[in-house]
Motif scaffolding. Sequence first.
Motif, short mmCIF file in Angstrom:
data_model
loop_
_atom_site.label_atom_id
_atom_site.label_comp_id
_atom_site.label_asym_id
_atom_site.label_seq_id
_atom_site.Cartn_x
_atom_site.Cartn_y
_atom_site.Cartn_z
N ILE A 131 0.31 -1.29 -0.41
CA ILE A 131 -0.04 0.55 0.26
C ILE A 131 0.99 1.27 0.32
N LEU A 132 1.07 2.22 -0.56
CA LEU A 132 1.02 3.56 -1.16
C LEU A 132 0.29 4.51 -0.13
N ALA A 133 0.96 6.00 -0.05
CA ALA A 133 0.68 6.99 0.11
C ALA A 133 1.37 7.56 0.11
N PHE A 134 0.82 9.16 -0.14
CA PHE A 134 1.99 10.48 -1.11
C PHE A 134 1.02 11.63 0.02
N THR A 135 1.64 12.85 -0.56
CA THR A 135 1.70 13.95 0.23
C THR A 135 2.68 15.38 -0.06
N VAL A 136 1.67 16.34 0.28
CA VAL A 136 3.03 17.49 -0.69
C VAL A 136 3.97 17.20 0.90
N PRO A 137 5.34 18.14 0.21
CA PRO A 137 6.27 17.95 1.48
C PRO A 137 5.74 18.90 2.31
N ALA A 138 4.11 19.63 2.24
CA ALA A 138 4.28 20.94 3.37
C ALA A 138 2.81 20.18 4.21
N ASN A 139 2.06 19.16 3.74
CA ASN A 139 1.95 18.12 4.84
C ASN A 139 2.32 17.44 5.98
N ALA A 140 3.08 18.19 6.99
CA ALA A 140 3.46 17.40 7.91
C ALA A 140 3.07 16.61 8.80
N PRO A 141 1.45 17.24 9.38
CA PRO A 141 0.62 15.93 9.85
C PRO A 141 0.24 14.68 9.09
N SER A 142 0.65 14.78 7.91
CA SER A 142 -0.03 13.48 6.62
C SER A 142 1.63 12.54 7.23
N TRP A 143 2.25 13.41 6.14
CA TRP A 143 3.38 11.90 6.09
C TRP A 143 4.14 12.13 7.54
N LEU A 144 4.38 12.90 8.53
CA LEU A 144 4.57 12.53 10.20
C LEU A 144 3.47 10.81 10.42
N LEU A 145 1.79 10.83 9.89
CA LEU A 145 0.65 9.97 10.12
C LEU A 145 1.61 8.71 9.20
N MET A 146 1.91 8.70 8.41
CA MET A 146 2.41 7.77 7.40
C MET A 146 3.69 6.67 7.94
N ALA A 147 4.77 7.61 8.40
CA ALA A 147 5.50 7.46 9.22
C ALA A 147 5.13 6.38 10.88
N LYS A 148 4.47 7.05 10.97
CA LYS A 148 3.71 6.44 12.82
C LYS A 148 2.92 5.20 12.48
N LEU A 149 3.06 5.12 10.71
CA LEU A 149 2.05 3.58 10.40
C LEU A 149 3.09 2.43 10.48
N GLY A 150 3.71 3.09 9.56
CA GLY A 150 5.47 2.40 9.18
C GLY A 150 5.41 2.46 8.12
N MET A 151 4.96 3.49 7.62
CA MET A 151 5.44 3.54 6.27
C MET A 151 6.51 3.76 5.76
N ARG A 152 7.32 3.65 4.96
CA ARG A 152 8.64 4.29 4.73
C ARG A 152 8.76 5.07 3.21
N PRO A 153 9.14 5.94 3.80
CA PRO A 153 10.02 7.01 2.50
C PRO A 153 10.56 6.55 1.34
N THR A 154 9.47 6.66 -0.38
CA THR A 154 10.60 5.98 -1.09
C THR A 154 11.04 7.74 -2.54
N GLY A 155 11.18 8.29 -2.14
CA GLY A 155 11.68 9.51 -2.38
C GLY A 155 10.28 10.88 -2.91
N THR A 156 10.24 11.62 -4.32
CA THR A 156 9.50 11.61 -4.48
C THR A 156 8.84 12.01 -6.08
N PHE A 157 7.62 11.65 -6.54
CA PHE A 157 7.22 11.84 -7.91
C PHE A 157 6.39 13.30 -8.37
N GLU A 158 6.25 13.74 -9.13
CA GLU A 158 5.42 15.09 -9.85
C GLU A 158 4.38 14.03 -10.29
N HIS A 159 3.03 14.55 -9.08
CA HIS A 159 1.97 14.24 -9.06
C HIS A 159 1.04 14.86 -11.19
#
Length: 192
Positions: A131-159
């Motif tokens: 399962i993937l997740a994505f958000t903009v860099p400014a959305n700290a609450p979302s990417w912090l939750l992704m990390a808390k859920l055990g998700m690992r960052p794998t870079g960036t992409f252009e939507h």
Amino acid sequence: MPDALTLEGARLRLRPWRLEDRAPLAALNADPDVMRHFPAPLNRAESDAWMDRLEAHFARHGWGFWAVERQGTPGLIGTVGLMTIPWEAEFTPAVEIGWRIAAAHQRQGYAEEAARLSLDAGFGRIGLAEILAFTVPANAPSWLLMAKLGMRPTGTFEHPRLPEGHPLRTHLLYRLSRQAWMGSARAERVTA
């Protein structure tokens, strides 16, 4: 058409959509605070069209972005769940997890509880491998939750649905495998 899943948590119920959810979903999607990391809030017609897509996904798969309500308190507080990504990128086809919680219900752990229910279903009954997740860099609450859920960052992409030069075009990409989720769930049971 597969039976639509309903997920029950300690504080939340994640259920399929109902006709009476259209107005509260439109209010959620029109809230500039809730939509601050999206290109723009949605008007009623755009929100209804999005709900039509959510319902079509449920009709096809039996799961999707669920309507979220508190146990014993009817009324939509947000939407959280899993969705096949409908556009092409180097990592598709894939399934994403996402959340959108009404401003009055944010910062109370509801997104995390609902996301954990969704991941349990995704890696359990639904049988997804990743399962993937994505958000903009400014959305700290979302990417912090992704990390808390055990998700690992794998870079960036252009939507691909945003034009070149758009300030929200660059997204962070997070991944979680079934193996990693099941390992963390076992570890939580052992330490509990």
